[in-house]
Design a protein around this motif. Structure first.
Motif, PDB file in Angstrom:
ATOM      1  N   GLU A  11       0.830  -1.207   0.000  1.00 15.65           N
ATOM      2  CA  GLU A  11       0.000   0.000   0.000  1.00 15.65           C
ATOM      3  C   GLU A  11       0.866   1.259   0.000  1.00 15.65           C
ATOM      4  O   GLU A  11       0.594   2.219  -0.756  1.00 15.65           O
ATOM      5  CB  GLU A  11      -0.917   0.009   1.234  1.00 15.65           C
ATOM      6  N   ALA A  12       1.931   1.262   0.837  1.00 13.14           N
ATOM      7  CA  ALA A  12       2.789   2.444   0.898  1.00 13.14           C
ATOM      8  C   ALA A  12       3.527   2.656  -0.411  1.00 13.14           C
ATOM      9  O   ALA A  12       3.636   3.788  -0.904  1.00 13.14           O
ATOM     10  CB  ALA A  12       3.782   2.305   2.055  1.00 13.14           C
ATOM     11  N   VAL A  13       4.023   1.570  -1.001  1.00 13.93           N
ATOM     12  CA  VAL A  13       4.729   1.694  -2.273  1.00 13.93           C
ATOM     13  C   VAL A  13       3.769   2.134  -3.380  1.00 13.93           C
ATOM     14  O   VAL A  13       4.142   2.909  -4.271  1.00 13.93           O
ATOM     15  CB  VAL A  13       5.417   0.363  -2.629  1.00 13.93           C
ATOM     16  N   ALA A  14       2.524   1.642  -3.309  1.00 11.21           N
ATOM     17  CA  ALA A  14       1.538   2.058  -4.311  1.00 11.21           C
ATOM     18  C   ALA A  14       1.263   3.560  -4.216  1.00 11.21           C
ATOM     19  O   ALA A  14       1.103   4.246  -5.246  1.00 11.21           O
ATOM     20  CB  ALA A  14       0.247   1.264  -4.121  1.00 11.21           C
ATOM     21  N   GLU A  15       1.199   4.076  -2.986  1.00  7.83           N
ATOM     22  CA  GLU A  15       1.016   5.521  -2.820  1.00  7.83           C
ATOM     23  C   GLU A  15       2.197   6.298  -3.409  1.00  7.83           C
ATOM     24  O   GLU A  15       2.010   7.336  -4.056  1.00  7.83           O
ATOM     25  CB  GLU A  15       0.854   5.853  -1.344  1.00  7.83           C
ATOM     26  N   VAL A  16       3.406   5.794  -3.164  1.00  5.88           N
ATOM     27  CA  VAL A  16       4.586   6.455  -3.725  1.00  5.88           C
ATOM     28  C   VAL A  16       4.558   6.398  -5.250  1.00  5.88           C
ATOM     29  O   VAL A  16       4.879   7.374  -5.928  1.00  5.88           O
ATOM     30  CB  VAL A  16       5.875   5.803  -3.179  1.00  5.88           C
ATOM     31  N   ASP A  17       4.158   5.229  -5.805  1.00  5.28           N
ATOM     32  CA  ASP A  17       4.072   5.102  -7.260  1.00  5.28           C
ATOM     33  C   ASP A  17       3.060   6.082  -7.837  1.00  5.28           C
ATOM     34  O   ASP A  17       3.299   6.686  -8.896  1.00  5.28           O
ATOM     35  CB  ASP A  17       3.682   3.672  -7.638  1.00  5.28           C
ATOM     36  N   ALA A  18       1.943   6.227  -7.140  1.00  5.74           N
ATOM     37  CA  ALA A  18       0.929   7.187  -7.608  1.00  5.74           C
ATOM     38  C   ALA A  18       1.476   8.609  -7.554  1.00  5.74           C
ATOM     39  O   ALA A  18       1.222   9.427  -8.466  1.00  5.74           O
ATOM     40  CB  ALA A  18      -0.336   7.063  -6.754  1.00  5.74           C
ATOM     41  N   ASP A  19       2.227   8.916  -6.497  1.00  4.04           N
ATOM     42  CA  ASP A  19       2.818  10.247  -6.387  1.00  4.04           C
ATOM     43  C   ASP A  19       3.850  10.476  -7.496  1.00  4.04           C
ATOM     44  O   ASP A  19       3.943  11.576  -8.054  1.00  4.04           O
ATOM     45  CB  ASP A  19       3.479  10.396  -5.016  1.00  4.04           C
ATOM     46  N   ILE A  20       4.621   9.434  -7.823  1.00  2.51           N
ATOM     47  CA  ILE A  20       5.602   9.555  -8.905  1.00  2.51           C
ATOM     48  C   ILE A  20       4.902   9.826 -10.233  1.00  2.51           C
ATOM     49  O   ILE A  20       5.319  10.702 -11.006  1.00  2.51           O
ATOM     50  CB  ILE A  20       6.458   8.272  -8.982  1.00  2.51           C
ATOM     51  N   LEU A  21       3.810   9.083 -10.506  1.00  6.14           N
ATOM     52  CA  LEU A  21       3.062   9.303 -11.752  1.00  6.14           C
ATOM     53  C   LEU A  21       2.467  10.707 -11.798  1.00  6.14           C
ATOM     54  O   LEU A  21       2.477  11.371 -12.853  1.00  6.14           O
ATOM     55  CB  LEU A  21       1.960   8.253 -11.891  1.00  6.14           C
ATOM     56  N   ARG A  22       1.955  11.171 -10.654  1.00  6.98           N
ATOM     57  CA  ARG A  22       1.370  12.517 -10.620  1.00  6.98           C
ATOM     58  C   ARG A  22       2.440  13.578 -10.901  1.00  6.98           C
ATOM     59  O   ARG A  22       2.216  14.510 -11.681  1.00  6.98           O
ATOM     60  CB  ARG A  22       0.727  12.761  -9.260  1.00  6.98           C
ATOM     61  N   LYS A  23       3.597  13.429 -10.270  1.00  3.85           N
ATOM     62  CA  LYS A  23       4.679  14.392 -10.494  1.00  3.85           C
ATOM     63  C   LYS A  23       5.147  14.373 -11.953  1.00  3.85           C
ATOM     64  O   LYS A  23       5.461  15.410 -12.534  1.00  3.85           O
ATOM     65  CB  LYS A  23       5.852  14.092  -9.557  1.00  3.85           C
ATOM     66  N   ALA A  24       5.221  13.164 -12.530  1.00  7.72           N
ATOM     67  CA  ALA A  24       5.649  13.061 -13.930  1.00  7.72           C
ATOM     68  C   ALA A  24       4.640  13.731 -14.863  1.00  7.72           C
ATOM     69  O   ALA A  24       5.016  14.414 -15.828  1.00  7.72           O
ATOM     70  CB  ALA A  24       5.837  11.601 -14.305  1.00  7.72           C
ATOM     71  N   GLU A  25       3.339  13.538 -14.578  1.00 10.32           N
ATOM     72  CA  GLU A  25       2.311  14.167 -15.415  1.00 10.32           C
ATOM     73  C   GLU A  25       2.347  15.686 -15.283  1.00 10.32           C
ATOM     74  O   GLU A  25       2.211  16.411 -16.284  1.00 10.32           O
ATOM     75  CB  GLU A  25       0.932  13.629 -15.013  1.00 10.32           C
ATOM     76  N   GLU A  26       2.536  16.182 -14.071  1.00  6.31           N
ATOM     77  CA  GLU A  26       2.641  17.629 -13.884  1.00  6.31           C
ATOM     78  C   GLU A  26       3.852  18.199 -14.599  1.00  6.31           C
ATOM     79  O   GLU A  26       3.800  19.300 -15.166  1.00  6.31           O
ATOM     80  CB  GLU A  26       2.719  17.958 -12.382  1.00  6.31           C
ATOM     81  N   LEU A  27       4.937  17.441 -14.584  1.00  3.45           N
ATOM     82  CA  LEU A  27       6.151  17.897 -15.248  1.00  3.45           C
ATOM     83  C   LEU A  27       5.947  17.985 -16.756  1.00  3.45           C
ATOM     84  O   LEU A  27       6.358  18.976 -17.399  1.00  3.45           O
ATOM     85  CB  LEU A  27       7.297  16.933 -14.926  1.00  3.45           C
ATOM     86  N   GLU A  28       5.312  16.969 -17.334  1.00  4.29           N
ATOM     87  CA  GLU A  28       5.073  16.987 -18.775  1.00  4.29           C
ATOM     88  C   GLU A  28       4.001  17.995 -19.172  1.00  4.29           C
ATOM     89  O   GLU A  28       3.958  18.421 -20.331  1.00  4.29           O
ATOM     90  CB  GLU A  28       4.673  15.583 -19.248  1.00  4.29           C
ATOM     91  N   ALA A  29       3.147  18.375 -18.231  1.00  7.21           N
ATOM     92  CA  ALA A  29       2.086  19.347 -18.526  1.00  7.21           C
ATOM     93  C   ALA A  29       2.588  20.781 -18.482  1.00  7.21           C
ATOM     94  O   ALA A  29       1.837  21.709 -18.814  1.00  7.21           O
ATOM     95  CB  ALA A  29       0.931  19.171 -17.547  1.00  7.21           C
ATOM     96  N   MET A  30       3.793  20.993 -18.046  1.00  6.74           N
ATOM     97  CA  MET A  30       4.343  22.347 -18.017  1.00  6.74           C
ATOM     98  C   MET A  30       4.382  22.935 -19.420  1.00  6.74           C
ATOM     99  O   MET A  30       4.688  22.220 -20.390  1.00  6.74           O
ATOM    100  CB  MET A  30       5.769  22.345 -17.442  1.00  6.74           C
ATOM    101  N   PRO A  31       4.111  24.210 -19.555  1.00  8.32           N
ATOM    102  CA  PRO A  31       4.236  24.825 -20.885  1.00  8.32           C
ATOM    103  C   PRO A  31       5.696  24.851 -21.322  1.00  8.32           C
ATOM    104  O   PRO A  31       6.603  24.856 -20.495  1.00  8.32           O
ATOM    105  CB  PRO A  31       3.686  26.240 -20.670  1.00  8.32           C
ATOM    106  N   SER A  32       5.896  24.864 -22.622  1.00 11.56           N
ATOM    107  CA  SER A  32       7.265  24.954 -23.124  1.00 11.56           C
ATOM    108  C   SER A  32       7.840  26.310 -22.754  1.00 11.56           C
ATOM    109  O   SER A  32       7.094  27.288 -22.546  1.00 11.56           O
ATOM    110  CB  SER A  32       7.285  24.766 -24.629  1.00 11.56           C
TER     111      SER A  32
END
Length: 510
Positions: free
Chosen positions: A457-478
């Motif tokens: 469960e804890a690792v799954a939460e971390v994985d979800a946080d990693i995916l969220r951070k990656a999506e936010e990073l790619e959503a940044m404007p150029s």
């Protein structure tokens, strides 16, 4: 995780050692030494999985029979202080099956025979420890080359000096390459590295892999040897055991420190210029570690030294330029891509590369600095989340290993030293028993915490946080789009009609 361990030793007649006795003990055999009339019977010895002999293709048939091979090898040596055999001890990956480990041992022995033309007896041993990980093989080799006429010249190139060092290095590299090839053939992603921990850290730093270089900063434990191991099993105090306990505590502190520091403002952690590779230093278990984040063992500085030197190094540290921040963010993206190839980072990488070119062409601007600052912070946060996930799994494997050791010591003491039969006085017996119980309770608490942090469960939460951070990073404007938007806002502010200035009224007289 698979570990690398290779040690090369010799058996000398001057020390009262015998090649026949060594072969019988390691192979679990009954061998007779006709020179002395002694019989060496180790057929009841447990832990011997398989024993086989290898020799060059033109060697006599007796070279493949241990009972004849070592008698002839002893007879070939005339000096009373002669070296009668060499032993190469190798670890075998526990991830492989028994059959795969036998094939690996055969391949390594075959490579040694092909290079040095001597005869070898290979004895594969299964683990004697409760963790079941210490699979290894003893390769007992003759000190002379063997041909159609029997034993010939000595293998002097292995005797020491510059030539001996070169040969030892070749053996270590060959063992690592052969083992990695067999691991890959078995469909496993784990690897081993024959280099010292300091060399691995320097290599990681040279290629810009700071994630790996920083991770290679745990101090290895020291090899106990026969005497210290015997004292430890008897419950006696040992300086080496105490030092290893202190090193384990320091390593745990260092892992926690890395986790905290990973997401903060990046500062260069000074790597030691030269670190000795302690024999027997082994890395923590890292099953489930993300690919690219293999921490194969660490050597370096204690936590207090790191913090002290870091403080000294940053007292008069110059500000980091935007160009350096962009270059570091690109290196962080390389670390992220190696650890998590499934994450998309193409857009942010392209943006950072564009910003790097723009800084070189036109220099800094306020909008460009704002975009770079935001991008660097988010890249660093993503990298810290990935590293934190890896360290959770490392800490869990380490806690499980230490708990098993403490549990084994507790059970062994109770079975080997019942009250009134151990030879200890009652206070001394009670003290030794309580010390083991206290260690077991401490390791149990550590294991519970590590399991909580490393649970699915804890690792799954971390994985979800990693995916969220990656999506936010790619959503940044150029950066180009961001700069155009900021310029448009600034132009709109400057083109609006000026605000009417109100003149103050004169005072009213009553």
């Amino acid at each position: 995780m698979a570990i690398f361990h290779t040690s090369i030793k010799t058996f000398s007649r001057g020390k009262g050692q015998s090649a026949v006795a060594a072969a019988a003990y390691r192979g679990g055999l009954l061998l007779s030494d006709f020179a002395t009339g002694q019989q060496h019977d180790y057929r009841r010895r447990s832990g011997v999985v398989e024993t086989f002999c290898l020799a060059p293709s033109d060697a006599p048939d007796w070279a493949l029979v241990p009972g004849e091979l070592w008698v002839v090898a002893e007879a070939a040596e005339r000096r009373k202080d002669a070296t009668v055999a060499r032993k190469v001890e190798l670890s075998l990956p526990h991830e492989l099956s028994d059959e795969q480990r036998a094939h690996l041992a055969f391949a390594i022995a075959e490579a040694l025979v092909d290079r040095y033309q001597f005869a070898v007896q290979a004895s594969i041993h299964c683990p004697g420890a409760p963790d079941g990980l210490n699979h290894h093989v003893h390769l007992l080799a003759s000190t002379r080359r063997i041909g159609p006429e029997g034993f010939g010249e000595k293998t002097r190139e292995l005797d020491g000096g510059p030539s001996g060092k070169v040969q030892v290095q070749w053996v270590r590299e060959m063992v690592a390459e052969t083992t990695n090839a067999h691991l890959e053939a078995a469909g496993l992603t784990v690897t081993i590295d024959h280099r010292s921990l300091a060399e691995q850290a320097r290599a990681a730093s040279d290629r810009g892999d700071e994630l790996q270089a920083v991770a290679l900063s745990r101090e290895p434990t020291k090899h106990l040897g026969k005497a210290a191991t015997a004292l430890s099993r008897k419950g006696a105090d040992s300086r080496l055991v105490a030092e290893n306990d202190a090193i384990e505590v320091g390593n745990a502190e260092h892992l926690d420190h890395l986790t905290v520091q990973a997401g903060r403002e990046r500062r260069a952690i000074p790597m030691p210029a030269s670190v000795g590779h302690a024999q027997g230093g082994r890395p923590s278990s890292m099953q489930g570690l993300a690919p690219g984040l293999e921490i194969r063992g660490v050597s370096g500085m204690r936590l207090s030294q790191v913090l002290g030197r870091q403080h000294e190094a940053t007292e008069d540290q110059r500000p980091i330029s935007l160009t350096e921040r962009v270059a570091q963010a690109l290196r962080d993206l390389q670390d992220i891509a190696r650890a998590r190839a499934d994450l998309s980072t193409q857009r942010i990488r392209a943006g950072l590369e564009w910003a790097q070119v723009e800084l070189a062409r036109a220099g800094e601007t306020v909008p460009l600095r704002q975009w770079i600052t935001g991008a660097v912070i988010q890249v660093r946060a993503l990298r810290a989340a990935i590293l934190g996930r890896a360290l959770r799994l490392v800490s869990l494997g380490r806690a499980e290993r230490l708990w098993h050791l403490a549990q084994h010591e507790w059970e062994r003491f109770n079975s080997d030293y019942p009250m009134g039969t151990s030879g200890y006085s009652r206070p001394e017996w009670t003290q030794r028993r309580e010390r083991r119980l206290s260690a077991l309770e401490q390791r149990t608490t550590e294991l519970e915490k590590a399991r909580l942090r490393g649970s699915a469960e804890a690792v799954a939460e971390v994985d979800a946080d990693i995916l969220r951070k990656a999506e936010e990073l790619e959503a940044m404007p150029s950066p180009s789009q961001f700069i155009l938007e900021r310029q448009a806002v600034r132009a709109a502010v400057t083109t609006v009609s000026p605000v009417r200035v109100l003149k103050p009224r004169p005072p009213t007289l009553h």
